[in-house]
Design a protein around this motif. Sequence first.
Motif: not given
Length: 161
Positions: A56, A74-75, A77-78, A81-82, A115, A119, A122, A126
């Motif tokens: 990260t 963003i992809a 980080s998703d 995070s999952s 986490n 976020i 992310k 954005n």
Amino acid sequence: MKKGVIITIIILVAITASSFIFWVIPQEIPQTLVVSDFENYLDRAKKIQETLQQSTEVEFQNLLTGKTEPDDYIAISDITSSQITSQISEFVTTKPPEEWQDSYISHMESLKKFNSYVIETKVFANMVKNNNTNPEILKKIDDLKSESHELLKKSDSQRPK
């Protein structure tokens, strides 16, 4: 540049997929993860967290320098995070003995802060995507990262001798 992003995504997907093995257990079985070697389990969880943190941090630096596109970050980080959410779920279902509880709780808190860090990065991605960055968010991101590291150290110090 694209090769690094693809490799990072593959690594994160592999880690996520291996963690979902715990979700394959039928619903009728009580949701308790049975662990007999609490030190080894915590060491494994720490290594996974450190790997996720390193990847990260590398990708976030690449975002800051323009080497990684906001949508790619963003992809990533998703997925990260999952994976962290899956790790937290494992900790919730693990029932460590009393002498391990403080260490486990601190590690779980470290995961939650990590986490939050992911976020917020992310959110920053954005902002970059929309050409509307706010330097204050970088301070918040750095604070969350530091808090996560401190809680991880605390977890290590709370391990039974």
